[in-house]
Each structure stands twice: as C-alpha cells, then as structure tokens.
Design an enzyme around this catalytic site. Structure first.
Site, PDB file in Angstrom:
ATOM      1  N   CYS A 249      12.290  25.429 129.214  1.00  0.00           N
ATOM      2  CA  CYS A 249      13.643  25.176 128.707  1.00  0.00           C
ATOM      3  C   CYS A 249      13.843  23.668 128.555  1.00  0.00           C
ATOM      4  CB  CYS A 249      14.702  25.761 129.646  1.00  0.00           C
ATOM      5  SG  CYS A 249      14.703  24.987 131.274  1.00  0.00           S
TER       6      CYS A 249
ATOM      7  N   CYS B  59      13.390  21.388 131.556  1.00  0.00           N
ATOM      8  CA  CYS B  59      12.037  20.936 131.876  1.00  0.00           C
ATOM      9  C   CYS B  59      11.756  19.616 131.175  1.00  0.00           C
ATOM     10  CB  CYS B  59      11.007  21.981 131.443  1.00  0.00           C
ATOM     11  SG  CYS B  59      11.160  23.572 132.279  1.00  0.00           S
TER      12      CYS B  59
ATOM     13  N   ASP C 145     -11.824  34.201 157.763  1.00  0.00           N
ATOM     14  CA  ASP C 145     -11.020  35.395 157.562  1.00  0.00           C
ATOM     15  C   ASP C 145     -11.900  36.597 157.922  1.00  0.00           C
ATOM     16  OD1 ASP C 145      -8.708  36.852 156.503  1.00  0.00           O
ATOM     17  OD2 ASP C 145     -10.117  37.506 154.965  1.00  0.00           O
TER      18      ASP C 145
ATOM     19  N   ASP D  57      -5.984  34.548 150.633  1.00  0.00           N
ATOM     20  CA  ASP D  57      -6.633  33.428 151.320  1.00  0.00           C
ATOM     21  C   ASP D  57      -6.452  32.115 150.560  1.00  0.00           C
ATOM     22  OD1 ASP D  57      -7.693  35.093 153.319  1.00  0.00           O
ATOM     23  OD2 ASP D  57      -9.413  35.608 152.068  1.00  0.00           O
TER      24      ASP D  57
END
Length: 819
Positions: free
Chosen positions: A15, A18, A496, A699
């Site tokens: 827009c 921005c 993880d 992650d």
C-alpha cells in the site's frame, strides 16, 4: 565525488503507507539528498552522496523494513591478478566508482568475482569493461557454452603462457647465472673479465627482463595508474634497479663496477617459477569444486518418439524423457517413470550405501545408477539442479570473507607502500653510514623482492577453500565462511529430537480404550486417525498411516482445528473429539488413567489422549526410533568438548527416556514450537556459543537465532534456507564432522597467518641488514643477496598454500564410517 541518482526496483509494497515508510526512513539517512518512492511503479528514485553512504547500505535499510530491492547477481572467474592488492583494487573500483554496482567481492585464492548490480542502471558488459580497464580479464561463457569448461580452458591457457615464459627465462637465466658466479668465484680465465662478456650478459638478461618479466611491468603500470600498489610494483622495481644499474655501467663511460644482470634475471625467473607452483598447488585446494563439477556428464540419452538420441546436457529441457543405463551417471534432476534400480548418491550426500529407487522416486543429477534400466522425466535442468545449487553454495562460501581475514586485509592494503618506504630508508641509511652505493642498492633490492603480500592474501581463502571443499565431499555445505569460523567456537549443540535424533517416523505402539467409552482398540484407532487426517504433525500423520496400513476406512473430520503445542480437535461422525498431550486433559485424567500415562511415558513413548464430550475415550502411545548414528554422533560431539542439549515438545519423562539412550547432557522438554528460539536465547545468555540442529518449519526461528544453524538436508525447504550449514546426507554424524572441519580450518588459517606475518616481520629486517653488525650470523644472512630473497619470497606463498592443502588431504574417516 558527485552525487549519484539511481532507480531501485522494490518489491513487497502492499500500500502507499509502505512507500511512505521507505521514503521517511531513507530521508533520515546521512548522505541522502532526495528520495521519491512510487508505489504504483514499485520504484524508489534515490539521490545520494557516495562519499557518505553506499548503495548497499541503502539496499540493506530497505531490506530491514521488510522490502526487497531486485538485483542481478553474477559470478565469474578473473585472470591477471598477482596478489591480494589486485583483488582489493577491483573491489574498490566497482564498489566506490561504478554507479549501479551494489556489492562486489573478489576472492584472490579462487580468482572469482561476485557482483550484485542494478540491471536498470548498469549492464554486465559495462562491468566487464571497467574491470578490463584495470588490467584484468573476466572469463564469460558464450550463450549455450559450459561456463566451467570455458573457465578451465582459459585457466589452462594462462598457465601454458606462464610456463612458456618461465622456460624462456630459465633458458637465459641459468647460463647467465652460472657464468656470472663462475667469474665472481675466479673459476674462469681472464677472458671472462673482458668488456664483451658484460655485453653478452646484457643479451642474456634482456629477454628475461622484458619477456618473462613483462607481466610484472604491465601489472605495476596498471596498478599505479589506478592509484594502488601491488606485488608487481615490488618485483618490477627490484629487478629494474639491478638491470638498469648494470646497463648504466655499460653505457656510461664514467661509471665502473660489477654488473648485476644475473640478479635481475634470476629474481624474475625464480618468482615466475614460484607463481607457477603456487597456481598449481592452489588449484588442488579447490579440488572439491572440480570434483563436483565433474559429476555431471556432458551428454544425455534423450527419448524422442521411442528413439534414443545422444544430446549435449545443455540442450536438455524440463519435461524431456531421459534413459539411463546401468552404471551411467544421471545427467539432471528428475522423476522416475519406469524401472527400478539402486543409486549411489555418496558423492553428493556422503551417504555410503546405495539408495533403492522405484517409479515416482526423485533422481539427482550427478549420482550413479546401479544395475537397473531407468526412464525418467527431467524436472530440473541447468543451474536449477541440486548439483548446480551445491556447487554454487560451495563457491559462495569460498568466495565470502571470514572475519578472521580482516587483519590480513588491513595489512595488505598498506603493505606495498610500507615496503617501498622501508626499501628507500634502507638504501638511504646504509649509503649514509657506509658511503658505499652498490651494497646499499643490493640491500634495497633484497627488501623489495623478499616482501610477500601474496602469503598474507592467500592465508585465509586457501584454507577456506580446503575446509569448505572437504565439507562438501562429506555432505556438509557451509553457506558462508563466517559460519565455518563461528562453528569452530561453539560450546553447546542443541538437537531437536524428532527427525534429528530420531527417525522422525513414529508409529503407533499401544491402543488402550477406556471401559467407560465402550470402544474397541480398532474403534479407538479409527476415531483418532480420522481426526488426525486434517493434521500435518508427524505424530498425526503416523497415526493415519498406521490405520491405513491396517486397511481401516477413515472418516473426514469436520471443524478441524490445531491447537499449537497441545493437540487437535474436531468432529468425527458427529462426535466432538479432542486428541493431544495428557497435559491438555488434566481435569479429565482420573488416577488409574494417569498411572497408565506415566507408565507409558517412562518407557520413552509419546502418549496421546482421545477425549469426547463426556470424558476420556482412550490412550494411544506412539514411539519413534533412534537414527542409527545418533549415539555415535553425540559421543563424537562430547569428544570435541561440546555440551549437548536435547530440545523437544515431548513431556519430560519421554524426553528423559530418549536422552538416556543417547547420553545427552541436558534436556529441555515440553517446549512449544514458538518457544524454541527463546530457549536458544536463554542458553546464549549463559555465555554459551550455541549451534542449533533441526529439520522442520518450526525449527526455522531457532536455527536463525542460534550462532550457527545446522539444517538436516532431508528436512523442509524453510529449515534449509534458514540454516547456515546444511547436512545433505541427513546424518547426525555430520555435525561433529562439520565442527571438526571448522576447527581444523581455523587452526590452519592461524598457522598460515603466523607463517605469513612472521616471514615478513623477520625477513624484511634481515634483507634490510639488521644482522650485519653481528659476526655470529653467516654472511649470506648479514648481506642477503636478492636472489636468495626471491627464492624465499617464492617459498613463502607456496608454504602457505601447501599448508592449506594438508587440510584438504586430511583423513576424517572416523566421523564418516558407517555405524
């Protein structure tokens, strides 16, 4: 410097606000004269003072706001560089003086230029022209030509040219040196002191000076024309002083003395020989890139209307049907249409065992087909193939600058002017103290010749080339050399659990229906699997897969909703259901059910509770198996002195069961996806240098937050994009190997920098005559001859490159042997 006006194509504006945001932010920057941001045209017209702000700073500021400046990028080989100052000269000119160039980076060791530019402001051919004006050449492939082949031809042609010049130099310099030394040591008769002998020496020395040594004169002229000074300046000065002094002895009747034609000739020939050895040795440190480039075959067998046609690989297009016979290399990426085989992917992934392939499976270009005949459809060709992307990633890592190189770059920038100053001071002091012109001149020449900026320039990039290349051979891709340097400093590795320590393919182990629910185990599975049909979570998919494997018919969930970190809910056959972690059902878990949950969790299983509107209907447990190399990998991390932390969304009991099996140091359990990066920050707050290893979308924030993110190559594209290091093999053993390679590389860089600095710090004063007053030292050190100085100078660069080559040849099999 005059103000510059550029038009920046900007994407991401949604827009006019921005555009206003970009305008307001850029206007506040120092050095910006005017800004006009057009939302409709998606452009920002910026006028700025390049002395106060550079184009890249403007681009980075726009990027910080969440928008992107569209740039063109190109990487190409450079020829004609003689030292790190040449690379710095190209960078300085392109970055400071060429409008439209955003960033330009030149790697002296790999001899490649990487440039980002605005195609709306400047064309690539204009950049090439500007570099050529500096005295260097860029290797560009013609349309349809293989860039690697073009580069290799150009490099070989350059080496052949330099080899020819060396042999011409040696053919004239060797007899000149032998005759001159024989005369000096009285090994020849009176005839050798005749005037014509000196003229004969001139005849022998002149082709060496102006044919073998012409490149140094040309390089020195262009360097000085561009207001910089490189190694060519030192060599041209040093050899010219000896040559033209000797010429003056011959031409000027009033002058008498010894001629030093052999000195100038041997200096040039020795340094040319050293440069040849350096180029050949330097090429070996980049052997990994050449191996990768050699993986892709030059031709492919294309199927057209049932006929087989041999075509060049550059003519293969997406959608073409390709035939691969047993033992052949796969030319491009594709999808198997017909046939079954096993494929050796070891050169790309580091995984030693062949991978079985069947119709529907993907193929990667550069891998080797086993015993089967395969027909496949090309899906990615040219620069889009996985092999091309890996090569590009390795080249970018080798071309990027490691922070440890900064000191050498700063010294190299002022090195040549300082050496010239020291040489002039040496001449002046010795002539003033002794009154002897010739010995003072010899010392000055020795100082000019012995100084070696090349060793400083090669110390870091050759080791980076060897380290990143060694990593690529073992399925470890460092995106930037900074990641390689930082990985060497890590103190903590966070893993993880799911998909990293474990296979990431959990399966249902227990089905325990509650008596009050009136369900059988199969009924419980059908309801749970039907509800999870809307889920993308690995555990949810495993429940669905388990049910389908049993041939069960599943319903479609209505009103499906995922509750991050807890579970899912929805309606199945009109019944409202919730399925998730036991903690989500605290108020519903009566004592007997809670005991069963705890018992299963203590066995390392992930427990899921299925509940309806009236209470708990049953319990399911899911278990994931360890990857075969997880224990060994974590043991290797401990040997490297690293603390290993396991991060998981599972409950603490389940996490501890897995943790005990692999012997991690710490466990952080019950972590929701959005909390992972926060846990990394907590560890960093404890002064730990943290490496994060993961494979999933959830992650990605933690990978980005860690000091170094390691992305498992079998994971998602988001994780691969975020990680600074990619393990293409998907094996956890790649982590300790990556860290070990990083540490070995940084150790090699430090050795190289030590050699380079100590060489110059010690030998420049020796050449200047600092040892002359001390009788304890041999005469050849007290009065260092320029020929010995040239020999030492050539040896210094070769020693640095050879030390880096030791890293490339190192054996890391203890990390890569299959478990």
């Amino acid at each position: 410097m005059e103000e510059q006006t550029v038009t920046l194509p900007v994407t991401g504006m949604s827009c006019v606000n921005c555009a206003a945001n970009i305008h307001k932010t850029l206007e506040r920057l120092g050095g910006i004269a005017s800004v006009n941001v057009n939302f409709a045209a998606e452009q920002a017209v910026v006028t700025f003072d390049p002395d106060k702000i550079c184009l890249n700073q403007i681009r980075e500021k726009i990027a910080d706001l969440g928008f992107k400046v569209v740039l063109a990028e190109h990487e190409m080989p450079v020829t004609g560089m003689s030292c790190a100052n040449c690379a710095a000269s190209i960078e300085r000119t392109l970055n400071k003086e060429v409008s439209g160039v955003v960033t330009a980076s030149v790697n002296f060791a790999t001899e490649r230029l990487r440039v980002s530019y605005l195609p709306s402001v400047i064309r690539l051919d204009e950049i090439v022209t500007r570099v050529k004006a500096l005295g260097f050449d860029l290797i560009l492939a013609e349309d349809g030509a293989n860039e690697a082949d073009v580069e290799e031809i150009a490099r070989n042609r350059e080496i052949q040219d330099q080899t020819q010049k060396f042999w011409v130099g040696a053919a004239f310099a060797l007899p000149l040196f032998l005759m001159s030394m024989s005369r000096d040591f009285g090994l020849t008769g009176h005839w050798s002191h005749a005037v014509w002998v000196n003229w004969f020496f001139l005849v022998l020395a002149t082709p060496v000076q102006f044919y073998t040594g012409w490149d140094y004169y040309l390089g020195a002229f262009k360097s000085l024309k561009n207001k910089s000074a490189n190694m060519d300046v030192l060599i041209a000065l040093g050899s010219s002083v000896a040559y033209f002094y000797s010429l003056a002895i011959l031409l000027l009747p009033g002058l008498e003395g010894h001629v030093y034609f052999e000195t100038s000739a041997v200096i040039i020939t020795l340094i040319k020989f050293g440069k040849l050895l350096e180029a050949r040795t330097k090429g070996k440190t980049g052997g990994a890139i050449k191996k990768l480039m050699g993986l892709a075959p030059k031709t492919a067998t294309k199927l057209v209307d049932g006929s087989e046609i041999q075509v060049s690989i550059i003519s293969v297009r997406t959608g073409d049907m390709i035939l691969i016979r047993p033992g052949e290399r796969i030319p491009v990426d594709g999808m198997i249409i017909e046939g079954e085989s096993s494929v050796d992917e070891s050169m790309l992934s580091g995984e030693p065992l062949p991978v079985d392939k069947k119709p529907g499976d993907p193929l990667t270009g550069g891998t080797v087909n086993g015993q089967g005949l395969l027909k496949f459809e090309a899906t990615r060709v040219g620069k889009d193939t996985a092999l091309a992307q890996i090569i590009r990633m390795v080249q970018e890592a080798q071309g990027s600058r490691a922070p440890i190189q900064a000191l050498a770059d700063r010294v190299a920038a002022v090195f040549v002017p300082m050496v010239i100053l020291i040489a002039i001071l040496t001449f002046g002091i010795w002539w003033g103290v002794t009154g002897e012109f010739v010995p003072s001149m010899i010392r000055m020449v020795a100082v000019l010749v012995i100084a070696c900026p090349c060793a400083l320039g090669l110390a870091t990039p050759t080791a980076i080339m060897a380290g990143t290349g060694k990593g690529a051979e073992n399925g470890i891709l460092f995106k930037r050399s900074q990641a390689l340097e930082t990985a060497a400093k890590l103190t903590t590795i966070v893993l993880d659990k799911t998909g990293t320590i474990t296979q990431g393919r959990p399966t249902v182990v227990d089905l325990i229906p509650m008596e009050a629910g009136g369900l059988s185990g199969q009924d419980l599975l059908v309801l749970a699997a039907s509800l999870e049909k809307g889920s993308e979570h690995p555990i949810g998919r495993s429940i669905v897969a388990f049910a389908l494997d049993k041939g069960l018919s599943l319903g479609d969930p209505q009103g499906f909703e995922a509750h991050g970190g807890f579970g899912v809910s929805g309606r199945v056959n009109g019944t409202k259901l919730r399925l998730g972690k036991p903690g989500w059902f605290d108020t519903l878990l009566v004592a007997p059910v809670a005991r069963q949950v705890i018992e299963l969790q203590n066995q390392g299983k992930t427990v899921m509770v299925l509940a309806g509107e009236e209470g708990v209907l049953g319990i399911l447990s899911v278990s994931d198996v360890l990857k075969p190399d997880s224990r060994q990998a974590i043991a290797s991390l401990h040997k490297e002195g690293l603390r290993v932390v396991m991060l998981t969304g599972d409950n603490l009991a389940t996490a501890r069961a897995i943790g005990r099996q692999v012997n991690v140091d710490d466990i952080v359990a019950d972590v929701r996806p959005e909390e992972k990066s926060g846990k990394i920050e907590q560890l960093q707050a404890e002064k730990a240098m943290v490496g994060m290893v993961g494979d999933g979308i959830n992650d990605a924030p933690a990978l980005a937050r860690a000091d170094v993110g390691f992305a498992i190559g079998t994971g998602t594209d988001v994780a691969m994009e975020t990680g600074a290091v990619i393990l293409s093999s998907g094996r956890l053993s790649g982590i300790p190997l990556a860290i070990h390679i990083s540490r070995r590389t940084i150790h090699t860089i430090r050795q190289n920098l030590f050699l380079a600095f100590v060489y110059n710090i010690v030998l420049i004063p020796v050449a200047a005559g600092i040892l002359a007053p001390f009788d304890m030292f041999p005469d050849f050190l007290r009065q260092l001859h320029p020929i010995l100085a040239a020999l030492a100078m050539a040896a210094s660069s070769i020693s640095v490159v050879t030390n880096s080559l030791r890293l490339y040849r190192a054996d890391f099999s203890k990390f890569t042997d299959p478990v």
